[in-house]
Motif scaffolding. Structure first.
Motif, PDB file in Angstrom:
ATOM      1  N   HIS A 247      -3.057  -9.101  -1.957  1.00 28.50           N
ATOM      2  CA  HIS A 247      -2.933 -10.407  -2.602  1.00 28.50           C
ATOM      3  C   HIS A 247      -3.560 -11.490  -1.732  1.00 28.50           C
ATOM      4  O   HIS A 247      -3.644 -11.350  -0.510  1.00 28.50           O
ATOM      5  CB  HIS A 247      -1.461 -10.749  -2.826  1.00 28.50           C
ATOM      6  N   ASP A 248      -3.948 -12.583  -2.357  1.00 33.08           N
ATOM      7  CA  ASP A 248      -4.376 -13.736  -1.572  1.00 33.08           C
ATOM      8  C   ASP A 248      -3.155 -14.588  -1.245  1.00 33.08           C
ATOM      9  O   ASP A 248      -2.016 -14.260  -1.606  1.00 33.08           O
ATOM     10  CB  ASP A 248      -5.469 -14.523  -2.285  1.00 33.08           C
ATOM     11  N   SER A 249      -3.377 -15.706  -0.566  1.00 32.06           N
ATOM     12  CA  SER A 249      -2.259 -16.532  -0.113  1.00 32.06           C
ATOM     13  C   SER A 249      -1.487 -17.171  -1.265  1.00 32.06           C
ATOM     14  O   SER A 249      -0.350 -17.601  -1.086  1.00 32.06           O
ATOM     15  CB  SER A 249      -2.770 -17.622   0.834  1.00 32.06           C
ATOM     16  N   SER A 250      -2.093 -17.213  -2.454  1.00 30.04           N
ATOM     17  CA  SER A 250      -1.388 -17.759  -3.614  1.00 30.04           C
ATOM     18  C   SER A 250      -0.671 -16.680  -4.425  1.00 30.04           C
ATOM     19  O   SER A 250      -0.052 -16.986  -5.447  1.00 30.04           O
ATOM     20  CB  SER A 250      -2.378 -18.513  -4.516  1.00 30.04           C
ATOM     21  N   GLY A 251      -0.761 -15.423  -3.988  1.00 32.13           N
ATOM     22  CA  GLY A 251      -0.034 -14.350  -4.643  1.00 32.13           C
ATOM     23  C   GLY A 251      -0.810 -13.578  -5.684  1.00 32.13           C
ATOM     24  O   GLY A 251      -0.249 -12.702  -6.351  1.00 32.13           O
ATOM     25  N   ILE A 252      -2.102 -13.859  -5.847  1.00 33.92           N
ATOM     26  CA  ILE A 252      -2.923 -13.164  -6.837  1.00 33.92           C
ATOM     27  C   ILE A 252      -3.536 -11.919  -6.211  1.00 33.92           C
ATOM     28  O   ILE A 252      -4.051 -11.961  -5.085  1.00 33.92           O
ATOM     29  CB  ILE A 252      -4.035 -14.087  -7.364  1.00 33.92           C
ATOM     30  N   VAL A 253      -3.475 -10.786  -6.934  1.00 31.33           N
ATOM     31  CA  VAL A 253      -4.091  -9.552  -6.438  1.00 31.33           C
ATOM     32  C   VAL A 253      -5.606  -9.705  -6.480  1.00 31.33           C
ATOM     33  O   VAL A 253      -6.189  -9.957  -7.530  1.00 31.33           O
ATOM     34  CB  VAL A 253      -3.657  -8.338  -7.279  1.00 31.33           C
ATOM     35  N   ARG A 254      -6.245  -9.543  -5.313  1.00 30.14           N
ATOM     36  CA  ARG A 254      -7.690  -9.694  -5.221  1.00 30.14           C
ATOM     37  C   ARG A 254      -8.406  -8.365  -5.065  1.00 30.14           C
ATOM     38  O   ARG A 254      -9.550  -8.216  -5.478  1.00 30.14           O
ATOM     39  CB  ARG A 254      -8.042 -10.602  -4.041  1.00 30.14           C
ATOM     40  N   HIS A 255      -7.746  -7.398  -4.435  1.00 33.62           N
ATOM     41  CA  HIS A 255      -8.365  -6.097  -4.209  1.00 33.62           C
ATOM     42  C   HIS A 255      -7.301  -5.010  -4.267  1.00 33.62           C
ATOM     43  O   HIS A 255      -6.133  -5.249  -3.949  1.00 33.62           O
ATOM     44  CB  HIS A 255      -9.075  -6.044  -2.855  1.00 33.62           C
ATOM     45  N   VAL A 256      -7.745  -3.824  -4.669  1.00 32.98           N
ATOM     46  CA  VAL A 256      -6.905  -2.631  -4.647  1.00 32.98           C
ATOM     47  C   VAL A 256      -7.606  -1.596  -3.771  1.00 32.98           C
ATOM     48  O   VAL A 256      -8.824  -1.410  -3.886  1.00 32.98           O
ATOM     49  CB  VAL A 256      -6.682  -2.064  -6.066  1.00 32.98           C
ATOM     50  N   VAL A 257      -6.868  -0.964  -2.902  1.00 36.24           N
ATOM     51  CA  VAL A 257      -7.408   0.100  -2.057  1.00 36.24           C
ATOM     52  C   VAL A 257      -6.725   1.406  -2.443  1.00 36.24           C
ATOM     53  O   VAL A 257      -5.496   1.485  -2.480  1.00 36.24           O
ATOM     54  CB  VAL A 257      -7.179  -0.186  -0.561  1.00 36.24           C
ATOM     55  N   MET A 258      -7.528   2.408  -2.749  1.00 41.72           N
ATOM     56  CA  MET A 258      -7.017   3.748  -3.044  1.00 41.72           C
ATOM     57  C   MET A 258      -7.393   4.667  -1.887  1.00 41.72           C
ATOM     58  O   MET A 258      -8.574   4.809  -1.573  1.00 41.72           O
ATOM     59  CB  MET A 258      -7.610   4.291  -4.352  1.00 41.72           C
ATOM     60  N   GLU A 259      -6.408   5.265  -1.262  1.00 41.57           N
ATOM     61  CA  GLU A 259      -6.662   6.216  -0.179  1.00 41.57           C
ATOM     62  C   GLU A 259      -6.279   7.609  -0.657  1.00 41.57           C
ATOM     63  O   GLU A 259      -5.170   7.820  -1.150  1.00 41.57           O
ATOM     64  CB  GLU A 259      -5.863   5.847   1.071  1.00 41.57           C
ATOM     65  N   MET A 260      -7.206   8.559  -0.502  1.00 40.31           N
ATOM     66  CA  MET A 260      -6.975   9.930  -0.933  1.00 40.31           C
ATOM     67  C   MET A 260      -6.923  10.852   0.277  1.00 40.31           C
ATOM     68  O   MET A 260      -7.681  10.681   1.238  1.00 40.31           O
ATOM     69  CB  MET A 260      -8.059  10.383  -1.907  1.00 40.31           C
TER      70      MET A 260
END
Length: 252
Positions: A106-119
């Motif tokens: 999330h950014d500082s305002s609480g919005i999801v900006r990126h998703v990381v998938m680890e396999m």
């Protein structure tokens, strides 16, 4: 999120070629804030230990946040210091196995900006993919880790990973030229991440990480007995940079 949660999960794998093969596996996963990992009574900690060394690359003693932010910076992304929530499995009696872990940045305002998938694979290999946020359209990432002995590192994933709420619903499909998609799903219902629920999980899904790794190996053996060809590969991963695109969810 103010507290950790548990999801009682059902993982499915569907293979359509060269043989039709389907299996389900039940377990559970934690949904946590990486800055506020569960604090359990001492006697219960062996059943839920969170170790940053189980994820990404980094130095001994790094926190999980440090490792996630280093991964983002290596890809030209400013972490912005916002909240990072994660869906993952903890170590149980010292054993760890996380086929797929997801991190919502999330950014500082609480919005999801990126998703990381680890396999992770059963041979100790792991690779993380940086995805754009949101559930639709699905995110595309070129495959870089050899997860199954029946697939090389060719092809690409379409990933649908909305941030968990009351329900968890994640889909990862592998696409290769001239082959039907291989589809995996992780679904579950949110439960409180307290002592009582964790004890219940030890009854309904004991030694969950070890049982998941064993189930994967059993399914691999089953496919070998069904004469599905094993792909020989000299490398677990491919090194070229993978492009990330947005693709319509209907193309899965």
């Amino acid at each position: 999120m103010d507290r950790p949660y548990l999801y009682r999960t059902r993982v499915t794998h569907l293979r359509r070629a060269p043989v039709h093969h389907y299996f389900e596996h039940s377990g559970y996963s934690w949904y946590v804030d990486v800055d506020s990992l569960p604090r359990l009574p001492r006697w219960l900690r062996p059943f839920a230990r969170f170790d940053a060394g189980d994820h990404f690359d980094g130095a001994p003693g790094d926190s999980l946040r440090t490792r996630v932010e280093a991964f983002l910076r290596e890809r030209g992304v400013d972490p912005d210091g916002g909240k990072i929530t994660a869906l993952l499995q903890a170590r149980v009696l010292g054993y760890e196995f996380n086929p797929v872990s997801l991190f919502w940045c999330h950014d500082s305002s609480g919005i999801v900006r990126h998703v990381v998938m680890e396999m992770h694979n059963t041979r100790g290999g792991r690779h993380a993919y940086l995805l754009p946020p949101g559930s639709d359209p699905a995110a595309m990432a070129m495959k870089k880790l050899r997860v199954s002995p029946f697939h090389g590192v060719d092809g690409y994933y379409l990933v649908r990973a909305p941030r968990p709420g009351a329900e968890l619903d994640v889909t990862v499909s592998l696409h290769r030229d001239n082959e039907p998609a291989f589809v995996a799903t992780v679904r579950g219902t949110r439960r409180p991440g307290g002592v009582a629920e964790l004890l219940r999980m030890q009854a309904v899904a004991p030694m969950a990480p070890m049982m998941a790794a064993l189930e994967f190996r059993v399914q691999n053996l089953t496919l070998m007995l069904r004469r599905v060809p094993v792909v020989n590969s000299v490398s677990e991963t491919r090194s070229e940079t993978a492009p990330l695109l947005a693709a319509p969810a209907r193309s899965r």
